[in-house]
Write a protein that holds these residues in place. Structure first.
Motif, short mmCIF file in Angstrom:
data_model
loop_
_atom_site.label_atom_id
_atom_site.label_comp_id
_atom_site.label_asym_id
_atom_site.label_seq_id
_atom_site.Cartn_x
_atom_site.Cartn_y
_atom_site.Cartn_z
N ASP A 198 0.82 -1.21 0.00
CA ASP A 198 0.00 0.00 0.00
C ASP A 198 0.86 1.26 0.00
OD1 ASP A 198 -2.27 -1.56 0.02
OD2 ASP A 198 -2.41 -1.59 2.21
N ARG A 199 1.96 1.23 0.72
CA ARG A 199 2.85 2.40 0.75
C ARG A 199 3.49 2.65 -0.60
NH1 ARG A 199 3.42 -0.22 5.65
NH2 ARG A 199 3.11 1.08 7.52
N PHE A 200 3.90 1.56 -1.27
CA PHE A 200 4.48 1.72 -2.60
C PHE A 200 3.43 2.24 -3.59
CE2 PHE A 200 7.55 -1.65 -1.12
CZ PHE A 200 8.64 -0.79 -1.05
N ALA A 201 2.19 1.79 -3.45
CA ALA A 201 1.13 2.26 -4.34
C ALA A 201 0.89 3.75 -4.15
CB ALA A 201 -0.15 1.47 -4.07
N ILE A 202 0.89 4.21 -2.91
CA ILE A 202 0.70 5.64 -2.66
C ILE A 202 1.90 6.44 -3.16
CG2 ILE A 202 0.43 7.38 -0.84
CD1 ILE A 202 -1.07 5.29 0.79
N LEU A 203 3.11 5.91 -2.97
CA LEU A 203 4.29 6.59 -3.47
C LEU A 203 4.25 6.75 -4.98
CD1 LEU A 203 7.08 7.79 -2.76
CD2 LEU A 203 8.04 5.51 -3.13
N GLY A 204 3.64 5.78 -5.66
CA GLY A 204 3.53 5.86 -7.11
C GLY A 204 2.65 7.00 -7.60
N LEU A 205 1.86 7.61 -6.70
CA LEU A 205 1.05 8.76 -7.07
C LEU A 205 1.86 10.04 -7.16
CD1 LEU A 205 -2.04 8.08 -4.76
CD2 LEU A 205 -1.80 7.53 -7.19
N GLY A 206 3.08 10.02 -6.64
CA GLY A 206 3.91 11.22 -6.62
C GLY A 206 4.22 11.63 -5.19
N THR A 207 5.36 12.26 -4.99
CA THR A 207 5.78 12.61 -3.65
C THR A 207 4.86 13.63 -3.00
OG1 THR A 207 7.30 14.25 -4.60
CG2 THR A 207 8.20 12.06 -4.10
N ASP A 208 4.39 14.60 -3.77
CA ASP A 208 3.51 15.63 -3.18
C ASP A 208 2.20 15.02 -2.71
OD1 ASP A 208 5.43 17.51 -3.70
OD2 ASP A 208 4.56 18.13 -5.62
N ARG A 209 1.59 14.21 -3.55
CA ARG A 209 0.32 13.60 -3.17
C ARG A 209 0.51 12.60 -2.04
NH1 ARG A 209 -3.52 11.52 -7.91
NH2 ARG A 209 -3.07 13.68 -8.50
N THR A 211 2.73 12.78 0.33
CA THR A 211 2.90 13.55 1.56
C THR A 211 1.57 14.07 2.08
OG1 THR A 211 5.12 14.21 0.85
CG2 THR A 211 4.09 15.51 2.60
N SER A 212 0.71 14.52 1.15
CA SER A 212 -0.60 15.02 1.56
C SER A 212 -1.48 13.93 2.15
CB SER A 212 -1.31 15.66 0.37
OG SER A 212 -1.63 14.68 -0.62
N LEU A 213 -1.20 12.66 1.82
CA LEU A 213 -1.95 11.53 2.37
C LEU A 213 -1.33 11.00 3.66
CD1 LEU A 213 -2.76 9.62 -0.95
CD2 LEU A 213 -4.35 10.93 0.46
N GLY A 214 -0.33 11.68 4.18
CA GLY A 214 0.26 11.29 5.46
C GLY A 214 1.41 10.32 5.34
N LEU A 215 1.92 10.04 4.14
CA LEU A 215 3.03 9.11 3.95
C LEU A 215 4.36 9.86 4.00
CD1 LEU A 215 3.34 6.02 3.20
CD2 LEU A 215 3.77 6.81 0.88
N VAL A 220 9.69 5.41 2.56
CA VAL A 220 9.24 4.37 1.64
C VAL A 220 10.24 4.19 0.50
CG1 VAL A 220 7.36 3.63 0.14
CG2 VAL A 220 6.85 4.89 2.22
N MET A 221 10.84 5.30 0.04
CA MET A 221 11.85 5.22 -1.00
C MET A 221 13.05 4.39 -0.53
SD MET A 221 12.37 6.48 -4.14
CE MET A 221 11.50 8.05 -4.24
N ARG A 222 13.46 4.62 0.71
CA ARG A 222 14.59 3.85 1.24
C ARG A 222 14.25 2.36 1.34
NH1 ARG A 222 15.27 8.55 4.53
NH2 ARG A 222 13.99 7.64 6.18
N LEU A 223 13.03 2.06 1.77
CA LEU A 223 12.61 0.66 1.85
C LEU A 223 12.62 0.02 0.47
CD1 LEU A 223 11.45 -1.76 3.38
CD2 LEU A 223 9.17 -0.77 3.08
#
Length: 325
Positions: A198-209, A211-215, A220-223
């Motif tokens: 789920d974290r990778f899926a949210i990261l795929g939306l872009g860093t700005d989005r 961050t706005s979703l609380g990630l 996640v990039m380091r993982l």
């Protein structure tokens, strides 16, 4: 879209695994429980089959993670310099400390793969957002530069034969019990990617989005970098780099199932395992009792699948390429 292609991939994988246990130059005898047959089965056939399955599954998942990190469907660890970085780490350890224990070689390979992947991500961040085809091009250029460095060092240190095994073979003929167990580490890293799907899926939306979703995108990039680096290092050190798996399998499952990463990851792992196992069987049968490296077979089949993916238009709801962030 198919509701659950994972079932189909599993149904294909089971008979392929059984065939892999039975195919080989050495016969199993009249009974699998016979002394010689049981030895061949447990020391050679079963470890080889498990190694093929783990390699295909782990590389496919690593390809998904790489594509989410870059937001581009045209990349995989084999085309971003990650494999060459792992080979460079292994080469430096073997040249400097020939008797180094296996754990230190794996650590060096993982760190070098992590560094080369991080360098690739830093380079693509400077590219224009809409130039999606520049991303794999930069990856191939970086991989070519690193491979040239590895080849030069291998030539100077008289270790060029190891370089050819790590980067140009991709074959399982030397896999026996006691020489493939590191691939379970790669399998564990792939399982970690499923936990964080789920974290990778949210990261795929872009860093700005994200961050706005609380990630926390950097965490996640380091993982993701650790997952890709560990999988690639273990595979390169054990059987050599296997091409196209992390590229074509994630694209096929994404077109069949959509963008829900938690649903597609099991299917991607099973599909990658089935593809590599099928290519390994082809390589063992086409010139029986001799073998072709699975990397050579996958080079042909994978290239054809990739060209098909480029030619076939994706469904409007599942774009084949995302913009990188």
């Amino acid at each position: 879209m198919l509701r659950n292609p994972a079932i189909l991939f599993a149904l294909v994988l089971v008979p392929l695994a059984l065939a892999s246990l039975m195919v080989g130059a050495a016969g199993l005898g009249t009974s699998a429980l016979a002394a010689d047959g049981w030895l061949v089965l447990t020391v050679s056939r079963l470890p080889r089959t498990l190694a093929v399955i783990l390699t295909g599954a782990a590389l496919s998942v690593a390809g998904v993670v790489m594509q989410q990190l870059v937001r581009n469907r045209f990349v995989e660890p084999g085309t971003t310099g990650t494999a060459e970085g792992a080979a460079l780490g292994l080469l430096l350890v073997n040249a400097s400390f020939p008797g180094a224990p296996i754990w230190s070689q794996m650590l060096a390979a993982s760190v070098a793969a992590l560094a080369s992947t991080w360098l690739f991500l830093r380079l693509v961040r400077r590219l224009p957002v809409r130039e999606v085809l520049l991303v794999p091009l930069v990856g191939m250029i970086l991989a070519g530069i690193l491979q040239a460095v590895v080849t030069f060092i291998g030539w100077e240190t008289d270790l060029l034969q190891f370089v050819s095994v790590w980067l140009m073979s991709g074959e399982f003929s030397g896999v026996i019990s006691g020489r493939y167990e590191l691939l379970w580490v790669a399998g564990g890293a792939a399982a970690l990617a499923f936990v964080a799907a789920d974290r990778f899926a949210i990261l795929g939306l872009g860093t700005d989005r994200a961050t706005s979703l609380g990630l926390k995108p950097e965490a996640v990039m380091r993982l993701g970098l650790v997952v890709v680096a560990v999988v690639t290092a273990m595979v390169v050190a054990t059987v050599g780099m296997v091409p196209f798996v992390g590229l074509v399998v994630p694209n096929i499952t994404q077109r069949l199932m959509g963008d829900n990463l938690r649903r597609t990851l099991p299917a991607t792992a099973l599909g990658g395992a089935a593809l590599v196992l099928a290519c390994d069987l082809i390589g063992r049968l086409v010139r029986y009792p001799y073998e072709l490296p699975v990397g050579s077979v996958l080079g042909v089949i994978g290239a054809c699948l990739f060209l098909w993916l480029l030619w076939r238009r994706p469904a409007p709801s599942t774009p084949a390429v995302r913009r990188h962030g």
